[in-house]
Design a protein around this motif. Structure first.
Motif, PDB file in Angstrom:
ATOM      1  N   THR A  15       0.840  -1.207   0.000  1.00  0.00           N
ATOM      2  CA  THR A  15       0.000   0.000   0.000  1.00  0.00           C
ATOM      3  C   THR A  15       0.869   1.249   0.000  1.00  0.00           C
ATOM      4  O   THR A  15       0.638   2.176  -0.782  1.00  0.00           O
ATOM      5  CB  THR A  15      -0.950   0.012   1.208  1.00  0.00           C
ATOM      6  N   SER A  32      -8.414  12.539  -2.489  1.00  0.00           N
ATOM      7  CA  SER A  32      -9.463  11.738  -3.129  1.00  0.00           C
ATOM      8  C   SER A  32      -8.942  11.014  -4.371  1.00  0.00           C
ATOM      9  O   SER A  32      -9.341   9.879  -4.647  1.00  0.00           O
ATOM     10  CB  SER A  32     -10.671  12.594  -3.485  1.00  0.00           C
ATOM     11  N   ARG A  35      -6.890   8.061  -3.023  1.00  0.00           N
ATOM     12  CA  ARG A  35      -7.832   7.093  -2.461  1.00  0.00           C
ATOM     13  C   ARG A  35      -8.524   6.296  -3.569  1.00  0.00           C
ATOM     14  O   ARG A  35      -8.564   5.069  -3.542  1.00  0.00           O
ATOM     15  CB  ARG A  35      -8.874   7.820  -1.619  1.00  0.00           C
ATOM     16  N   ASP A  36      -9.059   7.006  -4.549  1.00  0.00           N
ATOM     17  CA  ASP A  36      -9.794   6.344  -5.625  1.00  0.00           C
ATOM     18  C   ASP A  36      -8.874   5.532  -6.534  1.00  0.00           C
ATOM     19  O   ASP A  36      -9.229   4.432  -6.966  1.00  0.00           O
ATOM     20  CB  ASP A  36     -10.580   7.363  -6.443  1.00  0.00           C
ATOM     21  N   SER A  37      -7.701   6.052  -6.823  1.00  0.00           N
ATOM     22  CA  SER A  37      -6.750   5.357  -7.697  1.00  0.00           C
ATOM     23  C   SER A  37      -6.295   4.034  -7.092  1.00  0.00           C
ATOM     24  O   SER A  37      -6.062   3.063  -7.808  1.00  0.00           O
ATOM     25  CB  SER A  37      -5.522   6.224  -7.969  1.00  0.00           C
ATOM     26  N   SER A  39      -8.006   2.415  -4.609  1.00  0.00           N
ATOM     27  CA  SER A  39      -9.166   1.706  -4.025  1.00  0.00           C
ATOM     28  C   SER A  39      -9.000   1.479  -2.524  1.00  0.00           C
ATOM     29  O   SER A  39      -9.136   0.367  -2.024  1.00  0.00           O
ATOM     30  CB  SER A  39      -9.391   0.366  -4.733  1.00  0.00           C
ATOM     31  N   LEU A  40      -8.697   2.568  -1.816  1.00  0.00           N
ATOM     32  CA  LEU A  40      -8.526   2.510  -0.365  1.00  0.00           C
ATOM     33  C   LEU A  40      -9.656   3.273   0.312  1.00  0.00           C
ATOM     34  O   LEU A  40     -10.248   4.170  -0.267  1.00  0.00           O
ATOM     35  CB  LEU A  40      -7.187   3.146   0.032  1.00  0.00           C
ATOM     36  N   SER A  41      -9.911   2.919   1.555  1.00  0.00           N
ATOM     37  CA  SER A  41     -10.857   3.700   2.357  1.00  0.00           C
ATOM     38  C   SER A  41     -10.137   4.957   2.832  1.00  0.00           C
ATOM     39  O   SER A  41      -8.897   5.021   2.828  1.00  0.00           O
ATOM     40  CB  SER A  41     -11.340   2.885   3.555  1.00  0.00           C
TER      41      SER A  41
END
Length: 127
Positions: A15, A32, A35-37, A39-41
């Protein structure tokens, strides 16, 4: 085999390595986007960013307030140097484990043959 110079235990977990690799390709990135790239919370990314920030590998800048608050992240020069050293160490590990002889050819597929005549007859039999 000894660990090559530059290998960084802090960056190595997948990670964190993904975060640092993403940041190495840009000057600043929005929280954001990271996070989106990846796929993390939010909480998982926050924890990783905090660890990297404490090590001096990245800088976090928060702007705005309330719902309009934006968090931007970038690698510091120390973080970029650590990432580049880690990538070089990983390359050294991979190159050191590479084959010394030509790779073996895979066994032929039982349904295949190299004889074109046999291939043609096999194809005609399935028509």
């Amino acid at each position: 085999m000894s660990t090559p110079s530059g290998f960084d235990e802090l960056i190595h977990p997948s990670t964190r390595l993904s975060v640092v690799a993403l940041l190495a390709a840009t000057e600043w990135a929005d929280f954001s986007f990271i996070r989106d790239s990846l796929s993390l919370s939010d909480s998982a990314l926050s924890k990783q960013l905090h660890t990297l920030e404490e090590a001096g590998y990245l800088e976090i800048h928060k702007e705005g307030g309330g719902r309009k608050r934006r968090t931007k992240v970038r690698l510091t020069s120390r973080g970029r140097t650590a990432f580049e050293g880690h990538v070089a160490a990983l390359r050294a590990i991979v190159e050191g484990a590479g084959p010394t002889a030509a790779p073996a050819t895979p066994p032929p597929d039982p349904g295949q043959t190299s004889d074109p005549t046999t291939q043609q007859h096999h194809a005609e039999a399935h028509r």
